[in-house]
Motif scaffolding. Structure first.
Motif, PDB file in Angstrom:
ATOM      1  N   PRO A 149       0.844  -1.205   0.000  1.00 41.24           N
ATOM      2  CA  PRO A 149       0.000   0.000   0.000  1.00 41.24           C
ATOM      3  C   PRO A 149       0.880   1.256   0.000  1.00 41.24           C
ATOM      4  N   PRO A 150       0.723   2.135  -0.974  1.00 44.30           N
ATOM      5  CA  PRO A 150       1.604   3.302  -1.089  1.00 44.30           C
ATOM      6  C   PRO A 150       1.367   4.366  -0.025  1.00 44.30           C
ATOM      7  N   ASP A 151       0.234   4.320   0.652  1.00 45.75           N
ATOM      8  CA  ASP A 151      -0.119   5.361   1.603  1.00 45.75           C
ATOM      9  C   ASP A 151       0.232   5.008   3.051  1.00 45.75           C
ATOM     10  N   LYS A 152       0.890   3.871   3.279  1.00 50.49           N
ATOM     11  CA  LYS A 152       1.264   3.462   4.621  1.00 50.49           C
ATOM     12  C   LYS A 152       2.757   3.147   4.642  1.00 50.49           C
ATOM     13  N   ASP A 153       3.403   3.465   5.767  1.00 50.37           N
ATOM     14  CA  ASP A 153       4.810   3.105   5.923  1.00 50.37           C
ATOM     15  C   ASP A 153       4.875   1.934   6.893  1.00 50.37           C
ATOM     16  N   GLU A 154       5.132   0.762   6.369  1.00 49.62           N
ATOM     17  CA  GLU A 154       5.130  -0.472   7.139  1.00 49.62           C
ATOM     18  C   GLU A 154       6.527  -1.060   7.202  1.00 49.62           C
TER      19      GLU A 154
ATOM     20  N   GLU B  28      17.704   5.140  13.007  1.00 51.50           N
ATOM     21  CA  GLU B  28      18.525   6.005  12.154  1.00 51.50           C
ATOM     22  C   GLU B  28      18.913   5.334  10.834  1.00 51.50           C
ATOM     23  N   TYR B  29      18.673   4.039  10.722  1.00 53.16           N
ATOM     24  CA  TYR B  29      19.010   3.312   9.499  1.00 53.16           C
ATOM     25  C   TYR B  29      17.751   2.998   8.687  1.00 53.16           C
ATOM     26  N   MET B  30      17.893   3.010   7.366  1.00 57.55           N
ATOM     27  CA  MET B  30      16.760   2.696   6.493  1.00 57.55           C
ATOM     28  C   MET B  30      16.622   1.200   6.257  1.00 57.55           C
ATOM     29  N   ALA B  31      17.683   0.442   6.528  1.00 57.11           N
ATOM     30  CA  ALA B  31      17.628  -1.007   6.331  1.00 57.11           C
ATOM     31  C   ALA B  31      18.640  -1.679   7.241  1.00 57.11           C
ATOM     32  N   ILE B  32      18.328  -2.917   7.599  1.00 57.72           N
ATOM     33  CA  ILE B  32      19.223  -3.755   8.391  1.00 57.72           C
ATOM     34  C   ILE B  32      19.518  -4.997   7.557  1.00 57.72           C
ATOM     35  N   ILE B  33      20.804  -5.312   7.402  1.00 57.14           N
ATOM     36  CA  ILE B  33      21.212  -6.512   6.673  1.00 57.14           C
ATOM     37  C   ILE B  33      22.063  -7.363   7.606  1.00 57.14           C
ATOM     38  N   PRO B  34      21.623  -8.584   7.917  1.00 52.31           N
ATOM     39  CA  PRO B  34      22.480  -9.466   8.707  1.00 52.31           C
ATOM     40  C   PRO B  34      23.781  -9.722   7.947  1.00 52.31           C
ATOM     41  N   THR B  35      24.889  -9.604   8.653  1.00 54.30           N
ATOM     42  CA  THR B  35      26.194  -9.773   8.033  1.00 54.30           C
ATOM     43  C   THR B  35      27.031 -10.693   8.904  1.00 54.30           C
ATOM     44  N   ASN B  36      27.614 -11.708   8.296  1.00 52.60           N
ATOM     45  CA  ASN B  36      28.434 -12.651   9.038  1.00 52.60           C
ATOM     46  C   ASN B  36      29.618 -11.899   9.640  1.00 52.60           C
ATOM     47  N   SER B  37      29.757 -11.970  10.965  1.00 53.03           N
ATOM     48  CA  SER B  37      30.768 -11.169  11.645  1.00 53.03           C
ATOM     49  C   SER B  37      32.189 -11.646  11.391  1.00 53.03           C
ATOM     50  N   THR B  38      32.379 -12.868  10.937  1.00 54.49           N
ATOM     51  CA  THR B  38      33.737 -13.329  10.655  1.00 54.49           C
ATOM     52  C   THR B  38      34.081 -13.276   9.167  1.00 54.49           C
ATOM     53  N   ARG B  39      33.136 -13.630   8.310  1.00 55.08           N
ATOM     54  CA  ARG B  39      33.408 -13.652   6.868  1.00 55.08           C
ATOM     55  C   ARG B  39      32.962 -12.380   6.153  1.00 55.08           C
ATOM     56  N   GLY B  40      32.027 -11.647   6.743  1.00 56.08           N
ATOM     57  CA  GLY B  40      31.545 -10.413   6.133  1.00 56.08           C
ATOM     58  C   GLY B  40      30.490 -10.589   5.061  1.00 56.08           C
ATOM     59  N   ASN B  41      30.097 -11.844   4.782  1.00 58.42           N
ATOM     60  CA  ASN B  41      29.089 -12.027   3.738  1.00 58.42           C
ATOM     61  C   ASN B  41      27.700 -11.625   4.237  1.00 58.42           C
ATOM     62  N   ARG B  42      26.903 -11.188   3.290  1.00 56.73           N
ATOM     63  CA  ARG B  42      25.565 -10.687   3.557  1.00 56.73           C
ATOM     64  C   ARG B  42      24.570 -11.826   3.697  1.00 56.73           C
ATOM     65  N   GLY B  43      23.621 -11.664   4.612  1.00 62.35           N
ATOM     66  CA  GLY B  43      22.579 -12.663   4.800  1.00 62.35           C
ATOM     67  C   GLY B  43      21.200 -12.101   4.499  1.00 62.35           C
ATOM     68  N   ASN B  44      20.207 -12.849   4.883  1.00 65.97           N
ATOM     69  CA  ASN B  44      18.805 -12.485   4.698  1.00 65.97           C
ATOM     70  C   ASN B  44      18.020 -12.974   5.903  1.00 65.97           C
ATOM     71  N   PRO B  45      16.877 -12.425   6.201  1.00 65.96           N
ATOM     72  CA  PRO B  45      16.162 -11.410   5.432  1.00 65.96           C
ATOM     73  C   PRO B  45      16.720 -10.010   5.674  1.00 65.96           C
ATOM     74  N   ILE B  46      16.420  -9.148   4.741  1.00 69.27           N
ATOM     75  CA  ILE B  46      16.682  -7.720   4.904  1.00 69.27           C
ATOM     76  C   ILE B  46      15.424  -7.125   5.492  1.00 69.27           C
ATOM     77  N   ILE B  47      15.593  -6.207   6.423  1.00 71.24           N
ATOM     78  CA  ILE B  47      14.423  -5.535   6.989  1.00 71.24           C
ATOM     79  C   ILE B  47      14.532  -4.038   6.694  1.00 71.24           C
ATOM     80  N   THR B  48      13.433  -3.461   6.253  1.00 68.42           N
ATOM     81  CA  THR B  48      13.396  -2.053   5.860  1.00 68.42           C
ATOM     82  C   THR B  48      11.958  -1.568   6.004  1.00 68.42           C
ATOM     83  N   SER B  49      11.650  -0.451   5.398  1.00 69.87           N
ATOM     84  CA  SER B  49      10.270   0.045   5.432  1.00 69.87           C
ATOM     85  C   SER B  49       9.712   0.087   4.025  1.00 69.87           C
ATOM     86  N   SER B  50       8.397   0.028   3.946  1.00 69.00           N
ATOM     87  CA  SER B  50       7.753   0.094   2.632  1.00 69.00           C
ATOM     88  C   SER B  50       8.070   1.425   1.947  1.00 69.00           C
ATOM     89  N   HIS B  51       8.207   2.490   2.714  1.00 67.21           N
ATOM     90  CA  HIS B  51       8.551   3.801   2.147  1.00 67.21           C
ATOM     91  C   HIS B  51       9.874   3.723   1.380  1.00 67.21           C
TER      92      HIS B  51
END
Length: 135
Positions: free
Chosen positions: A29-34, A63-86
């Motif tokens: 929905p474009p009118d809600k920020d979820e 203060e962040y627009m998105a959170i990406i899980p990142t492996n603390s030893t290897r640095g590779n990116r994980g999932n899920p990504i969490i953000t806002s619909s906006h």
């Protein structure tokens, strides 16, 4: 406190992940920020605890627009990504749509959250993955 949620299935993109994500964003929905979690269907280790931890991390870092899980030893990116619909709808305005590039362009606003929980990094991409899960 009651929380609602809605699952949006974007898997209609002929195997193209960006197209699937674009279809799912257009269904928001474009009118809600979820709060939105971009999840992979084959992350079989992703459980309630991992999801709640990620949601708490997002809530604790407005203060962040998105959170990406990142492996603390290897640095590779994980999932899920969490953000806002906006933010997803804003990302969709960039053409051609490429969410990874959008996140990279706004990397100062993205928290690469360090974690070693395999729930964020393990998915079923091969026969070897299935075998490792069964053993």
């Amino acid at each position: 406190m009651h929380r609602s949620h809605q699952a949006v299935d974007g898997w209609r993109g002929n195997g193209n992940h960006q197209q699937s994500l674009e279809l799912a964003i257009r269904a928001l929905p474009p009118d809600k920020d979820e709060i939105v979690m971009i999840c992979l269907a084959d992350q079989v280790l992703l459980n309630q605890k991992a999801i709640h931890t990620l949601l708490a991390t997002y809530s604790n870092h407005p203060e962040y627009m998105a959170i990406i899980p990142t492996n603390s030893t290897r640095g590779n990116r994980g999932n899920p990504i969490i953000t806002s619909s906006h933010h997803l709808i804003e990302a969709l305005k960039a053409q051609p749509f490429d969410y990874k590039s959008y996140l990279e362009q706004h990397r100062q606003q993205v928290l690469r959250w360090p974690t070693d929980d395999p729930a964020y990094f393990f998915d079923l991409d091969s026969a070897e993955d299935i075998q490792s899960l069964q053993s």
